[in-house]
Design a protein around this motif. Sequence first.
Motif, PDB file in Angstrom:
ATOM      1  N   ASP A  27      -1.881   6.943 -12.109  1.00 44.65           N
ATOM      2  CA  ASP A  27      -1.104   7.946 -11.384  1.00 44.65           C
ATOM      3  C   ASP A  27      -1.553   8.093  -9.935  1.00 44.65           C
ATOM      4  O   ASP A  27      -1.148   9.021  -9.242  1.00 44.65           O
ATOM      5  CB  ASP A  27      -1.169   9.292 -12.099  1.00 44.65           C
ATOM      6  CG  ASP A  27      -2.587   9.846 -12.168  1.00 44.65           C
ATOM      7  OD1 ASP A  27      -3.526   9.157 -11.718  1.00 44.65           O
ATOM      8  OD2 ASP A  27      -2.758  10.970 -12.677  1.00 44.65           O
ATOM      9  N   GLY A  28      -2.403   7.195  -9.465  1.00 39.33           N
ATOM     10  CA  GLY A  28      -2.829   7.202  -8.069  1.00 39.33           C
ATOM     11  C   GLY A  28      -4.068   8.012  -7.784  1.00 39.33           C
ATOM     12  O   GLY A  28      -4.464   8.143  -6.620  1.00 39.33           O
ATOM     13  N   TYR A  29      -4.723   8.559  -8.842  1.00 38.79           N
ATOM     14  CA  TYR A  29      -5.920   9.369  -8.651  1.00 38.79           C
ATOM     15  C   TYR A  29      -7.044   8.885  -9.554  1.00 38.79           C
ATOM     16  O   TYR A  29      -6.805   8.286 -10.609  1.00 38.79           O
ATOM     17  CB  TYR A  29      -5.643  10.836  -8.972  1.00 38.79           C
ATOM     18  CG  TYR A  29      -4.576  11.485  -8.136  1.00 38.79           C
ATOM     19  CD1 TYR A  29      -4.781  11.735  -6.779  1.00 38.79           C
ATOM     20  CD2 TYR A  29      -3.355  11.864  -8.695  1.00 38.79           C
ATOM     21  CE1 TYR A  29      -3.808  12.343  -6.008  1.00 38.79           C
ATOM     22  CE2 TYR A  29      -2.372  12.472  -7.936  1.00 38.79           C
ATOM     23  CZ  TYR A  29      -2.597  12.705  -6.591  1.00 38.79           C
ATOM     24  OH  TYR A  29      -1.620  13.304  -5.826  1.00 38.79           O
ATOM     25  N   LEU A  30      -8.270   9.194  -9.138  1.00 37.75           N
ATOM     26  CA  LEU A  30      -9.428   9.051 -10.011  1.00 37.75           C
ATOM     27  C   LEU A  30      -9.528  10.312 -10.859  1.00 37.75           C
ATOM     28  O   LEU A  30      -9.266  11.415 -10.376  1.00 37.75           O
ATOM     29  CB  LEU A  30     -10.700   8.865  -9.183  1.00 37.75           C
ATOM     30  CG  LEU A  30     -10.729   7.633  -8.270  1.00 37.75           C
ATOM     31  CD1 LEU A  30     -11.938   7.679  -7.349  1.00 37.75           C
ATOM     32  CD2 LEU A  30     -10.714   6.355  -9.089  1.00 37.75           C
ATOM     33  N   LEU A  38       0.818  -1.201   0.000  1.00 38.71           N
ATOM     34  CA  LEU A  38       0.000   0.000   0.000  1.00 38.71           C
ATOM     35  C   LEU A  38       0.860   1.262   0.000  1.00 38.71           C
ATOM     36  O   LEU A  38       0.555   2.241  -0.690  1.00 38.71           O
ATOM     37  CB  LEU A  38      -0.941   0.000   1.204  1.00 38.71           C
ATOM     38  CG  LEU A  38      -2.045  -1.065   1.191  1.00 38.71           C
ATOM     39  CD1 LEU A  38      -2.833  -1.026   2.489  1.00 38.71           C
ATOM     40  CD2 LEU A  38      -2.972  -0.878  -0.007  1.00 38.71           C
ATOM     41  N   ASP A  39       1.937   1.241   0.755  1.00 40.01           N
ATOM     42  CA  ASP A  39       2.857   2.382   0.760  1.00 40.01           C
ATOM     43  C   ASP A  39       3.479   2.586  -0.621  1.00 40.01           C
ATOM     44  O   ASP A  39       3.637   3.723  -1.085  1.00 40.01           O
ATOM     45  CB  ASP A  39       3.959   2.166   1.801  1.00 40.01           C
ATOM     46  CG  ASP A  39       3.477   2.431   3.218  1.00 40.01           C
ATOM     47  OD1 ASP A  39       2.510   3.195   3.383  1.00 40.01           O
ATOM     48  OD2 ASP A  39       4.070   1.868   4.166  1.00 40.01           O
ATOM     49  N   SER A  74       4.532   5.479  -5.252  1.00 40.00           N
ATOM     50  CA  SER A  74       4.887   5.325  -6.667  1.00 40.00           C
ATOM     51  C   SER A  74       3.797   4.524  -7.376  1.00 40.00           C
ATOM     52  O   SER A  74       3.971   3.333  -7.667  1.00 40.00           O
ATOM     53  CB  SER A  74       6.234   4.607  -6.819  1.00 40.00           C
ATOM     54  OG  SER A  74       7.259   5.290  -6.121  1.00 40.00           O
ATOM     55  N   PRO A  75       2.643   5.135  -7.626  1.00 40.27           N
ATOM     56  CA  PRO A  75       1.527   4.400  -8.230  1.00 40.27           C
ATOM     57  C   PRO A  75       1.885   3.857  -9.604  1.00 40.27           C
ATOM     58  O   PRO A  75       2.643   4.471 -10.368  1.00 40.27           O
ATOM     59  CB  PRO A  75       0.414   5.444  -8.307  1.00 40.27           C
ATOM     60  CG  PRO A  75       1.098   6.763  -8.228  1.00 40.27           C
ATOM     61  CD  PRO A  75       2.323   6.555  -7.388  1.00 40.27           C
ATOM     62  N   ARG A  91       0.469   0.473 -12.609  1.00 37.47           N
ATOM     63  CA  ARG A  91      -0.580  -0.491 -12.961  1.00 37.47           C
ATOM     64  C   ARG A  91      -0.640  -1.629 -11.947  1.00 37.47           C
ATOM     65  O   ARG A  91      -1.714  -2.097 -11.583  1.00 37.47           O
ATOM     66  CB  ARG A  91      -0.311  -1.049 -14.362  1.00 37.47           C
ATOM     67  CG  ARG A  91      -1.317  -2.096 -14.814  1.00 37.47           C
ATOM     68  CD  ARG A  91      -1.086  -2.460 -16.264  1.00 37.47           C
ATOM     69  NE  ARG A  91      -1.980  -3.519 -16.702  1.00 37.47           N
ATOM     70  CZ  ARG A  91      -2.097  -3.924 -17.956  1.00 37.47           C
ATOM     71  NH1 ARG A  91      -1.381  -3.339 -18.894  1.00 37.47           N
ATOM     72  NH2 ARG A  91      -2.917  -4.898 -18.277  1.00 37.47           N
ATOM     73  N   GLU A  92       0.513  -2.080 -11.476  1.00 37.84           N
ATOM     74  CA  GLU A  92       0.555  -3.183 -10.531  1.00 37.84           C
ATOM     75  C   GLU A  92       0.200  -2.743  -9.116  1.00 37.84           C
ATOM     76  O   GLU A  92      -0.280  -3.545  -8.318  1.00 37.84           O
ATOM     77  CB  GLU A  92       1.948  -3.833 -10.524  1.00 37.84           C
ATOM     78  CG  GLU A  92       2.287  -4.606 -11.785  1.00 37.84           C
ATOM     79  CD  GLU A  92       2.565  -3.699 -12.976  1.00 37.84           C
ATOM     80  OE1 GLU A  92       2.973  -2.532 -12.745  1.00 37.84           O
ATOM     81  OE2 GLU A  92       2.363  -4.143 -14.121  1.00 37.84           O
ATOM     82  N   HIS A  93       0.461  -1.504  -8.787  1.00 38.07           N
ATOM     83  CA  HIS A  93       0.187  -0.980  -7.452  1.00 38.07           C
ATOM     84  C   HIS A  93      -0.591   0.332  -7.593  1.00 38.07           C
ATOM     85  O   HIS A  93      -0.001   1.411  -7.656  1.00 38.07           O
ATOM     86  CB  HIS A  93       1.487  -0.744  -6.682  1.00 38.07           C
ATOM     87  CG  HIS A  93       2.256  -1.993  -6.412  1.00 38.07           C
ATOM     88  ND1 HIS A  93       3.241  -2.456  -7.262  1.00 38.07           N
ATOM     89  CD2 HIS A  93       2.175  -2.890  -5.395  1.00 38.07           C
ATOM     90  CE1 HIS A  93       3.747  -3.585  -6.778  1.00 38.07           C
ATOM     91  NE2 HIS A  93       3.114  -3.865  -5.648  1.00 38.07           N
ATOM     92  N   ASP A  94      -1.899   0.208  -7.668  1.00 37.46           N
ATOM     93  CA  ASP A  94      -2.766   1.352  -7.903  1.00 37.46           C
ATOM     94  C   ASP A  94      -3.580   1.628  -6.640  1.00 37.46           C
ATOM     95  O   ASP A  94      -4.446   0.843  -6.260  1.00 37.46           O
ATOM     96  CB  ASP A  94      -3.700   1.052  -9.073  1.00 37.46           C
ATOM     97  CG  ASP A  94      -4.465   2.278  -9.539  1.00 37.46           C
ATOM     98  OD1 ASP A  94      -4.339   3.325  -8.883  1.00 37.46           O
ATOM     99  OD2 ASP A  94      -5.181   2.176 -10.556  1.00 37.46           O
ATOM    100  N   PRO A  95      -3.350   2.742  -5.952  1.00 41.48           N
ATOM    101  CA  PRO A  95      -4.038   2.983  -4.684  1.00 41.48           C
ATOM    102  C   PRO A  95      -5.542   3.178  -4.807  1.00 41.48           C
ATOM    103  O   PRO A  95      -6.270   2.978  -3.832  1.00 41.48           O
ATOM    104  CB  PRO A  95      -3.361   4.250  -4.151  1.00 41.48           C
ATOM    105  CG  PRO A  95      -2.799   4.924  -5.357  1.00 41.48           C
ATOM    106  CD  PRO A  95      -2.408   3.824  -6.283  1.00 41.48           C
ATOM    107  N   VAL A  96      -6.043   3.555  -5.992  1.00 44.39           N
ATOM    108  CA  VAL A  96      -7.484   3.787  -6.108  1.00 44.39           C
ATOM    109  C   VAL A  96      -8.274   2.483  -6.074  1.00 44.39           C
ATOM    110  O   VAL A  96      -9.497   2.506  -6.022  1.00 44.39           O
ATOM    111  CB  VAL A  96      -7.833   4.585  -7.380  1.00 44.39           C
ATOM    112  CG1 VAL A  96      -7.161   5.939  -7.359  1.00 44.39           C
ATOM    113  CG2 VAL A  96      -7.509   3.817  -8.637  1.00 44.39           C
ATOM    114  N   THR A  97      -7.585   1.333  -6.078  1.00 43.57           N
ATOM    115  CA  THR A  97      -8.297   0.079  -5.897  1.00 43.57           C
ATOM    116  C   THR A  97      -8.816  -0.068  -4.471  1.00 43.57           C
ATOM    117  O   THR A  97      -9.680  -0.892  -4.200  1.00 43.57           O
ATOM    118  CB  THR A  97      -7.400  -1.125  -6.238  1.00 43.57           C
ATOM    119  OG1 THR A  97      -6.236  -1.097  -5.412  1.00 43.57           O
ATOM    120  CG2 THR A  97      -7.000  -1.117  -7.698  1.00 43.57           C
TER     121      THR A  97
END
Length: 380
Positions: A335-338, A222-223, A228-229, A231-237
């Motif tokens: 990019d980590g945003y909606l 999650l960090d 560093s968002p 495709r593999e680590h996308d915080p908006v999920t």
Amino acid sequence: MSEKPSDDQPSASQIPDDVWEQFTRDTERDIRSSAPKEPSARARMVTERLRGQQARGEVPPGWRTGPAWQEINGRAARRRKLWTALGVTVAVAVAVVALKPSLLPGDPFGTGESQAAEASPLPAETTAPTAPPAGPDPETPTLDEPFAGSPALRWADGEAGIVLPAAKAVGSVPADRVEQALKLTKKLLVGANLDPKTVRGGRPGSALAVLDPKQPKLLDELDTALRSPSREHDPVTLFSRFDPDEVRPVGDVIKTRGRMTFEKGTHGGVAVRADYTFVYPLVRADGPTEVTRTIVRRVVEVELADPARYQVTQGRLLLLEYDQEIGNSSCFVYDGYLHPEFSSRTPTGADPSGPATDPYDRSKDIDDGDDGDCGTVTRT
């Protein structure tokens, strides 16, 4: 039009003189006000712009879904772009009670009650609905009425929409521990989707504080997603975050609807499943006042495990699985945003390729679909 009806018309003969005179005055005024008018220059410009967008195949707001965090590697979060097509029909009634029912004493048809019920808040959701919500008349959202034309107009505001079920013992897990698990789950949902800091693109610290640091790799992943968002680590999920340089919320209200259930867990504790939809009204940060909405549905499964039997942290949740569907956000942007889209601006992201979806339909489970799905929505 203004002639009083004869005595051989029973439906009108019972109307008092003063009521009939009021009706004729109102009817004549309504006819004058409804006469066709030449559209303004601005209206003609907007019409031509919309026709041009349609001819070029431009589409607005999108819909995205994604797998559980542990399943994300090697898979693209499914994102569907959504477009709303709304139509309005107008009919002219000639019967007195059809055109002006409020003129009859006592409101015999209950129109006042039906209008009040239409605007009143919905009761809390306790079971899965059997059909999509019937939306109100199509209306354009504004700064003053950001939920106009949305079924969410009758949903609860923010945390008030997360109503906990009555806690009771599950197997050997006492009721007070079940209640603790429910409260922690609500805290996670609030921190991930309603906390102003999170929604405005900040770090979701209150949500992260609920999760167990002893769960292997979870907080590290999650960090990584927040820092560093990709495709593999996308915080908006898991977190509802918007870029403050791109958009800003309209007001302080986020509409919320959903339900929570619990059962015996697999780690000696109680497992909780939360299924909630959040509706965010937004405007562009660069000045225009056009309002759009992003709809996010999240399904989260957690467990408050038994610390006497497992190496877990007391009072923290194990995050077992989570999934999401997101309406009105550009497809395949990591990019980590909606990124909500506006009808006045050229859409970004991938072209739609999937089926149309109603983002307010909570009667169906989140569709697994195919990887890379980017479809359309029927309304926002």
